[in-house]
Design an enzyme around this catalytic site. Structure first.
Site, PDB file in Angstrom:
ATOM      1  N   ASP A 146      50.449  58.216  27.678  1.00  0.00           N
ATOM      2  CA  ASP A 146      49.095  57.652  27.616  1.00  0.00           C
ATOM      3  C   ASP A 146      48.443  58.172  26.337  1.00  0.00           C
ATOM      4  O   ASP A 146      48.467  59.373  26.076  1.00  0.00           O
ATOM      5  CB  ASP A 146      48.284  58.098  28.845  1.00  0.00           C
ATOM      6  CG  ASP A 146      47.078  57.199  29.090  1.00  0.00           C
ATOM      7  OD1 ASP A 146      46.290  56.993  28.151  1.00  0.00           O
ATOM      8  OD2 ASP A 146      46.927  56.724  30.225  1.00  0.00           O
ATOM      9  N   TYR A 194      44.016  37.542  29.602  1.00  0.00           N
ATOM     10  CA  TYR A 194      44.457  38.688  30.409  1.00  0.00           C
ATOM     11  C   TYR A 194      45.442  38.228  31.481  1.00  0.00           C
ATOM     12  O   TYR A 194      46.525  38.807  31.647  1.00  0.00           O
ATOM     13  CB  TYR A 194      43.243  39.375  31.061  1.00  0.00           C
ATOM     14  CG  TYR A 194      43.620  40.276  32.199  1.00  0.00           C
ATOM     15  CD1 TYR A 194      44.147  41.540  31.961  1.00  0.00           C
ATOM     16  CD2 TYR A 194      43.501  39.849  33.523  1.00  0.00           C
ATOM     17  CE1 TYR A 194      44.530  42.356  33.018  1.00  0.00           C
ATOM     18  CE2 TYR A 194      43.876  40.650  34.574  1.00  0.00           C
ATOM     19  CZ  TYR A 194      44.391  41.910  34.318  1.00  0.00           C
ATOM     20  OH  TYR A 194      44.775  42.701  35.367  1.00  0.00           O
ATOM     21  N   LYS A 227      49.735  38.952  32.154  1.00  0.00           N
ATOM     22  CA  LYS A 227      50.440  39.409  33.364  1.00  0.00           C
ATOM     23  C   LYS A 227      51.585  38.446  33.702  1.00  0.00           C
ATOM     24  O   LYS A 227      52.683  38.867  34.072  1.00  0.00           O
ATOM     25  CB  LYS A 227      49.464  39.526  34.536  1.00  0.00           C
ATOM     26  CG  LYS A 227      48.436  40.646  34.363  1.00  0.00           C
ATOM     27  CD  LYS A 227      49.087  42.009  34.266  1.00  0.00           C
ATOM     28  CE  LYS A 227      48.120  43.137  34.000  1.00  0.00           C
ATOM     29  NZ  LYS A 227      48.761  44.418  33.673  1.00  0.00           N
ATOM     30  N   SER A 262      48.981  41.465  38.790  1.00  0.00           N
ATOM     31  CA  SER A 262      47.651  41.165  39.333  1.00  0.00           C
ATOM     32  C   SER A 262      47.682  39.874  40.141  1.00  0.00           C
ATOM     33  O   SER A 262      48.445  38.948  39.830  1.00  0.00           O
ATOM     34  CB  SER A 262      46.681  41.007  38.162  1.00  0.00           C
ATOM     35  OG  SER A 262      45.489  40.392  38.570  1.00  0.00           O
TER      36      SER A 262
END
Ligand code: UFG
Length: 354
Positions: free
Chosen positions: A42, A161, A165, A136
């Site tokens: 990260d 977005y 996915k 998602s």
């Protein structure tokens, strides 16, 4: 054919990209508690050192943290090579604002799709063949039939977005379908509904990046006085109280689902699966606000506002496949989501950090 979850947890070395983010941090803690060796990747770009410190307090040690951008292949390879081997990767690192993705699609394609491509390439080089992916429910759009099962059709994405996915899920399918011995053998895409809440310790939670799009952080920031009021986007939907309906689930339940997913994928036959993760019932915006007020005793000033472009009317998940494949079911209540989100918010102080 659906394969059953293994009975026993297997200790594995797990690479978690985005492991200092909201869902990532809770998953890292749950994986560690389950006995797995966790390495976090990260760059802290959209989270904060306090989340890393919170993880360390919860697990009683500093877990390895590689501060690299997953889209930077050379840095990712060098960093991960120093920590290899890994049994499985859990890939969270991505941007998640629908609104921002509409404003700046290239940013989302570069980071979400580019980052996944880079990670897959590095996984090939390091012989990591199993991937759990953070997807998602946005891939379903507004489904015709509720609850949404994994067989519901994938629709044209309503935002860049959402498209990232869909593309990443397809990339994982294509990798698994590859005959190359370097490619993935197993992919598992977890389609989250609406995660909310925070760890009961209030040591980790969602660290705000800009003005939140999501309902629960906006509620808690309004309760804290960071925002003057909450706008309810639409009260003329065809729902019981006219406001939009979603399937909220506690982030700690979601973290537990990832532990089950890692255990499952370690024992799975080669292939790809997708699994919905939700509570299995719908909650309206008004019901969510009421639940917050009841759980915390704090009143939220609200105003009505027009519908938000791109919002679906109502969506909630079927939980059958998650139970059958992973042996997982969400158990924590909406009240628990609200009280824990509020406890975390209060640790962030009275002044807006963003
Ligand atoms: N809402 C408000 N006021 C706010 C914020 C949200 O009324 O200030 C409403 C929204 O209009 C929506 C509901 O609360 O009806 C939930 O909104 P969220 O933004 O919390 O969640 P979404 O369901 O829109 O978004 C979630 C994920 C996305 C994902 C999307 C797919 O956060 O990552 O589901 O539907 F893309």
């Amino acid at each position: 054919m659906v394969q059953k979850a293994p009975e026993l947890s297997v200790v594995a070395r797990v690479l978690v990209s985005g492991g200092a983010g909201y869902i990532g941090a809770h998953t890292v803690v749950a994986l560690h508690e389950a006995g797995h060796d966790v390495v976090i990747v990260d760059d802290l770009r959209r989270t904060n050192q306090r989340v890393v410190d919170g993880i360390a307090k919860l697990v009683g040690t500093s877990l390895p943290l590689l501060r690299v951008d997953v889209a930077d292949e050379a840095a990712l390879l060098a960093g991960l090579a120093s920590q290899a081997p890994f049994d499985v990767a859990v890939h969270f690192a991505a941007y998640k604002s629908v609104r921002e993705s509409v404003d700046n699609p290239a940013l989302y394609y570069a980071n979400n799709v580019g980052g996944t491509a880079t990670l897959l390439s590095v996984m090939r080089k390091l012989s990591v063949h199993r991937l759990v992916f953070s997807s998602s429910c946005t891939v379903y759009g507004q489904p015709d039939v509720l609850p949404v099962t994994e067989l519901s059709p994938i629709v044209v994405a309503a935002s860049p977005y959402g498209f990232t996915k869909q593309v990443c899920e397809q990339m994982i399918c294509d990798e698994v379908a590859s005959s190359s011995s370097e490619a993935l053998t197993n992919g598992l895409s977890l389609r989250y509904f609406n995660p909310a809440g925070a760890h009961p310790s209030a040591l980790i939670g969602e660290f705000p990046f800009g003005v939140p799009d999501n309902l629960v952080p906006f509620i808690t920031q309004t309760a804290a006085g960071w925002r003057p009021r909450l706008s309810i986007f639409g009260d003329d939907y065809n729902t019981p109280d006219g406001t939009a309906v979603r399937d909220y689930l506690h982030v700690c339940d979601l973290a537990d689902a990832h532990v089950a997913a890692v255990d499952w994928i370690l024992a799975a036959e080669p292939g790809v699966e997708v699994v919905n993760l939700g509570m299995g019932h719908g909650v309206s915006v008004r019901q969510a606000i009421d639940a917050f007020e009841t759980a915390t005793g704090v009143t939220i000033p609200v105003v009505m506002a027009p519908r938000r472009p791109g919002d679906v009317e109502q969506v909630w998940s079927s939980c059958a496949k998650a139970a059958e494949l992973l042996g997982w079911r969400a158990t924590r209540s909406l009240s628990d989501m609200m009280s824990s989100a509020w406890a975390w918010q209060q640790t962030l102080g009275a002044q807006s950090l963003v």
